[in-house]
Design a protein around this motif. Sequence first.
Motif, short mmCIF file in Angstrom:
data_model
loop_
_atom_site.label_atom_id
_atom_site.label_comp_id
_atom_site.label_asym_id
_atom_site.label_seq_id
_atom_site.Cartn_x
_atom_site.Cartn_y
_atom_site.Cartn_z
N LEU A 18 0.88 -1.18 -0.04
CA LEU A 18 0.08 0.13 -0.16
C LEU A 18 0.83 1.34 0.03
O LEU A 18 0.72 2.16 -0.76
CB LEU A 18 -0.94 0.06 1.20
CG LEU A 18 -1.85 -0.96 1.37
CD1 LEU A 18 -2.79 -1.22 2.54
CD2 LEU A 18 -2.99 -0.85 0.15
N LEU A 83 -3.43 3.66 -1.74
CA LEU A 83 -4.64 2.46 -1.35
C LEU A 83 -4.72 2.67 -0.04
O LEU A 83 -4.01 2.67 1.08
CB LEU A 83 -4.04 1.11 -2.02
CG LEU A 83 -3.71 1.01 -3.44
CD1 LEU A 83 -3.39 -0.37 -3.71
CD2 LEU A 83 -4.96 1.53 -4.30
N ASN A 84 -6.16 2.39 0.22
CA ASN A 84 -6.80 2.43 1.59
C ASN A 84 -6.21 3.49 2.45
O ASN A 84 -5.49 3.09 3.51
CB ASN A 84 -6.77 0.99 2.29
CG ASN A 84 -7.28 0.70 3.38
OD1 ASN A 84 -8.44 1.17 3.32
ND2 ASN A 84 -6.89 -0.06 4.43
N SER A 88 -8.37 9.26 0.62
CA SER A 88 -9.53 8.69 -0.02
C SER A 88 -10.48 8.68 0.78
O SER A 88 -11.69 8.86 0.77
CB SER A 88 -9.24 7.10 -0.46
OG SER A 88 -8.79 6.07 0.06
N GLY A 309 -12.95 3.28 1.16
CA GLY A 309 -11.74 2.50 1.83
C GLY A 309 -12.25 1.42 2.93
O GLY A 309 -13.67 1.25 2.83
#
Length: 333
Positions: A18, A83-84, A88, A309
């Motif tokens: 990530l 990501l995650n 977000s 997420g």
Amino acid sequence: MSGRRTGRRLVAALAAALVLAGLVTAGSAAARDRGAGTDRIGSYSSSEGHLAYQVHVPPSWRPDRPMPVMVAVHGCGMTGYGLNSMKSMTRFDELADREGFLVVYPTQSLLRNGFLCWNSLSPEHQDRDRGEPELLAGAVRQVIEEYGADPARVHVSGASSGAGTAVILGATYPDLFATVTSVAGGEYRFHRAEHDLDGVSPVDTAQLALAAMGPRARQVPLIVVQGDQDDVVRPFMAERLVHQWLVLGALVATGRPDVDTTPHAVERVEPPGAHPYTRTTHRVPGQATIDSYLVEGMGHTWSGPRASGTFTDRAGPDLSTIVWEFASERPLR
């Protein structure tokens, strides 16, 4: 035991992926455009270690136009960007583009925590000029200098372990952060109380927070958000944090821990098709504000209509807007 170790290795590997994805994505964007309206990667290093972060720069930014800063601190198993991510989850960027403020997304290092949690329960990371508080404060000061930001309008919001860290920053750097937001977090120095809730009260931990503030002591406006279905951080933690901050405010104003815990206002909100919530407002001597939100049916999440997420709930209140509206009205005085 071996299964547990395997699970930890898998979590660490996923977290590394990530972080790498976030670095690649954000780095590519920064390389394409170094002007306003971009995301830029930054880093801060000191004797306490190294911290990577991303800065979202809204299109309206100009070097001679001092903007406010929102520092968004992620929770466990997350990144600041990529990501995650906190990026977000909160969608602060969209709000920043409309309202005109910088957003800083620090990312925890796997070397400090294999699950990417901020070490908010560790005594090594609860004091000024030490550990993670020093790294985060140093990074924020670096952003202020590099982007010509307004030092009187720097705010911090955190989720879960990041909420614990946000509260720590409010106690250790009250001269830097104008407001604090805790979503699913707890009080400063709670680690001393977790096995003796009756023996160590929020009054006791408020005294510790006052000592951490030292000569910089001031009343720091605070938002506390808690889901009543949170089985990771129980609702009583939010109650203790509010109580601690009330006592801390009284100590700053009068030198005494005596405080009236009667709310200034209580409002129940029932949005159609969404989680109802109760907003409770407290004022301590000197008029610092503490707003707490208890959201019915919400777990260990950040809520908002566009949140995305793992740890999100779109049926809850628009926390990012709530946080910004609160912060924008309360500069450092």
